[in-house]
Design an enzyme around this catalytic site. Structure first.
Site, short mmCIF file in Angstrom:
data_model
loop_
_atom_site.label_atom_id
_atom_site.label_comp_id
_atom_site.label_asym_id
_atom_site.label_seq_id
_atom_site.Cartn_x
_atom_site.Cartn_y
_atom_site.Cartn_z
N TYR A 33 28.61 47.28 44.03
CA TYR A 33 28.42 48.06 45.25
C TYR A 33 29.66 48.86 45.58
O TYR A 33 30.73 48.64 45.01
CB TYR A 33 28.02 47.14 46.41
CG TYR A 33 29.16 46.33 47.02
CD1 TYR A 33 29.71 45.25 46.34
CD2 TYR A 33 29.67 46.66 48.26
CE1 TYR A 33 30.75 44.53 46.90
CE2 TYR A 33 30.71 45.94 48.83
CZ TYR A 33 31.24 44.87 48.14
OH TYR A 33 32.27 44.16 48.69
N ARG A 52 35.62 54.08 40.86
CA ARG A 52 35.52 52.61 40.79
C ARG A 52 34.10 52.16 40.48
O ARG A 52 33.89 51.20 39.72
CB ARG A 52 36.01 51.97 42.08
CG ARG A 52 36.05 50.44 41.97
CD ARG A 52 36.71 49.77 43.14
NE ARG A 52 36.06 50.12 44.38
CZ ARG A 52 36.55 49.85 45.60
NH1 ARG A 52 37.71 49.22 45.71
NH2 ARG A 52 35.90 50.18 46.68
N ARG A 101 12.59 35.99 34.86
CA ARG A 101 13.97 35.53 35.02
C ARG A 101 14.53 35.09 33.67
O ARG A 101 13.89 34.31 32.97
CB ARG A 101 14.01 34.36 36.02
CG ARG A 101 15.39 33.81 36.29
CD ARG A 101 15.35 32.74 37.36
NE ARG A 101 16.68 32.19 37.61
CZ ARG A 101 17.23 31.20 36.91
NH1 ARG A 101 16.56 30.62 35.93
NH2 ARG A 101 18.43 30.76 37.21
N LYS A 150 33.63 45.16 41.40
CA LYS A 150 33.14 45.06 42.79
C LYS A 150 31.68 44.63 42.77
O LYS A 150 30.76 45.43 42.94
CB LYS A 150 33.33 46.41 43.49
CG LYS A 150 33.23 46.33 45.01
CD LYS A 150 33.74 47.60 45.65
CE LYS A 150 33.42 47.69 47.12
NZ LYS A 150 34.03 46.67 47.97
N GLU A 182 44.44 38.32 48.14
CA GLU A 182 44.00 39.42 49.02
C GLU A 182 43.22 38.81 50.18
O GLU A 182 43.05 37.59 50.27
CB GLU A 182 43.16 40.43 48.25
CG GLU A 182 41.93 39.83 47.59
CD GLU A 182 41.17 40.79 46.68
OE1 GLU A 182 41.21 42.00 46.89
OE2 GLU A 182 40.51 40.28 45.75
#
Ligand code: PLP
Length: 286
Positions: A33, A52, A101, A150, A182
């Site tokens: 995302y 990114r 799945r 991310k 962070e």
């Protein structure tokens, strides 16, 4: 007014946008995302987010479903459709719905799921917290080892936010091997004299778009930048501390684990960096 969202090529009322229960984003957190801020109807640091996003997709061996120009057009369309002055555009790409799945990635003919929506945040750049500063606590960093991608696996950061809330503070800083990595959704910094210290880039942290811009502006403003890890003890003895993210911009931190930083009030270095960042980014917004 109902919100217009984007799903796989269509602009839809939010209640009509549906994703399969077999989507790998839902079953496996197999998705990435980006969140881009909007100020005065314009996108902040859009180019950085595109770079990114491309990297995150490539690290997960996923095709980028759109060119940067197409991404920009979708963002702009949503900002206009929803009348966003200040706010955010959230973008998510998952590996899609293979119809069942399975742990293994499906073949390339499964199309990714692409979702974008806006969040209106009037006065986003005038958050009163910037004048007061954040208080944070430290918690162990037990996230996976590829924090530079991310991904949408945000459960532990979410737990970190809740731990902060329960402690009556604003956020948590993650600590690994005695050193700060962070914040739950932001990069962490301390200031000592004219020097800004923040952890060096590696797979231990997300490579913040705001981090890159702020460090660039800091150097241009004759501040010294040292990219290395620091401990909570060192942070507690610093003159100032702060965090950066695309939606909080540059936010002072005035307390860590109950200890006041510097005067216990937002300092002038952070205030200056926030001002430079917002000025420069507004000028370059698209
Ligand atoms: N670190 C983490 C873990 C994050 O989730 C985020 C933003 O979501 C950041 C840092 C800041 O990155 P950016 O400045 O690109 O928003």
């Amino acid at each position: 007014m109902t919100r217009t969202v984007y799903l796989n090529g269509d602009y839809l009322p939010e209640a009509e946008a549906k994703v399969s229960i077999f989507d790998r984003g839902f079953l496996m957190a197999d998705g990435v995302y980006e969140v881009t801020s909007v100020l005065d109807g314009k996108l902040i640091d859009f180019g950085g987010h595109c770079v990114r996003l491309a990297r995150s997709l490539s690290e997960l061996e996923m095709q980028n479903p759109h060119s940067d120009e197409e991404w920009l057009a979708i963002h702009r369309e949503l900002v206009a459709a929803n009348g966003i002055g200040d706010g955010m555009v959230y973008l998510q790409v998952t590996r899609g719905n293979p119809g069942d799945r399975d742990f293994a990635y499906p073949s390339d003919d499964v199309t990714p799921t692409v979702v974008l929506f806006t969040q209106s945040k009037p006065g986003l750049a005038d958050n009163p917290a910037a004048k007061i500063g954040f208080k944070v606590i430290s918690i162990p960093d037990i996230r996976w080892g590829r924090r530079d991608i991310k991904t949408v696996q945000l459960l532990y950061p979410s737990m970190g936010k809740m731990a902060a809330k329960k402690a009556g503070v604003d956020d948590s800083w993650f600590v690994e091997d005695g050193l700060v990595t962070e914040g739950t959704s932001n990069n962490a910094y301390i200031v000592k004299g004219n020097k800004i210290i923040t952890r060096q880039l590696s797979s231990d942290i997300l490579h913040g778009i705001t981090r890159a811009a702020v460090l660039r502006f800091a150097v241009e403003a004759q501040m010294e930048v040292e990219e290395r890890a620091f401990s909570i003890t060192e942070a507690q003895a610093a003159d100032e501390a702060f965090i950066t993210s695309a939606s909080a911009f540059v936010m002072p931190v005035v307390e860590i684990d109950g200890a006041a930083i510097g005067t216990g009030k937002p300092g002038h270095v952070v205030a200056r960096l926030r001002e430079i960042y917002l000025d420069e980014m507004r000028k370059a917004a698209v």
